[in-house]
Design an enzyme around this catalytic site. Sequence first.
Site: not given
Length: 305
Positions: A153-155, A33
């Site tokens: 990462l914006k995991a 996101f």
Amino acid sequence: MPSYAFFHDEIIPLEDANLNIMTHFLHYGTAVFEGIRGNWNEDEKQTYVFRLKEHFERLANGCRVLKIKLKYSVDELCRKTIELVARNGFETDVYIRPVAYTSSQALGVRLHNLEHDFFMLVMPWGPYLDVDKARCCVSSWRRPADNVIPPALKAAGIYINNALAKTEAQGNGFDEAIMLSSDGYLSEGSGENLFLVIDGKLVTPAPYNSILIGITRNTIIELARNELGIETVHRSLSRSELYMAKECFLTGTAAHVTPVSEIDERPIADGEIGPITRQLRDIYAEVIRGKVPRYKSWCTPVYKK
Ligand SMILES: Cc1ncc(COP(=O)(O)O)c(C=O)c1O
């Protein structure tokens, strides 16, 4: 005012944008996101979306790592964002949340043999750390290393780590948590990057210290160099350097530039907002609203005039 979301390739009322409970990413956090801001400029009656392309480039990189096929190009995503924000018509600061996710209605822990989709919503949202100066603590929760869950990462799933740290901090009466990396160096806040002022220079944890490489972080590094003539050093920082710093602040799309007044009940210098922090906070606030011509290329206007 009804609000709208982008869901299944079209803009629809937010209340109709619902997912089936079998959707893979709801179970395993297998999504990437972004958090993007639209900043309201009252004088111009305009909303400026800040560094839109950079956010979607980071999203696309995260999707590569999680093997999520992004349905749209970065340019298409930028256009769809502007369309969605305009359709919502808010005349206030907004937060935009695009999500690329595993959409198969299937259980089973994996990244392969799955379908993917993308949705996006927008909502009015003021300052995230709604304080003039934040009181922080060093968290007992550590940031995962890149070979655990890549923090660059914006995991979605990784945010369990951030949520544990944030709730622990607030439960203990602090505004925000500062996490260490697994090898014990300073890393970042639960939703912000960390900056210190040491010997008149800005110092910030490096990418190898388990950080998300923030777009606000990059913005501040550039503003410090161009506007104040201050360079930024990227290096591993120890916990005690945090307590001894002359100034400390947090940066993030949601949190903007938030000064830190104390950490673990030790005031940073005299506990007041330091001069470099104050200047950067004030310049940043002007830049994101499209008020500084030199940086206007970072700001995409939403409303056609
Ligand atoms: C863990 C974490 N670190 C740092 C940041 C700051 O990144 P950015 O400035 O791109 O919003 C965020 C927010 O997105 C975050 O969630």
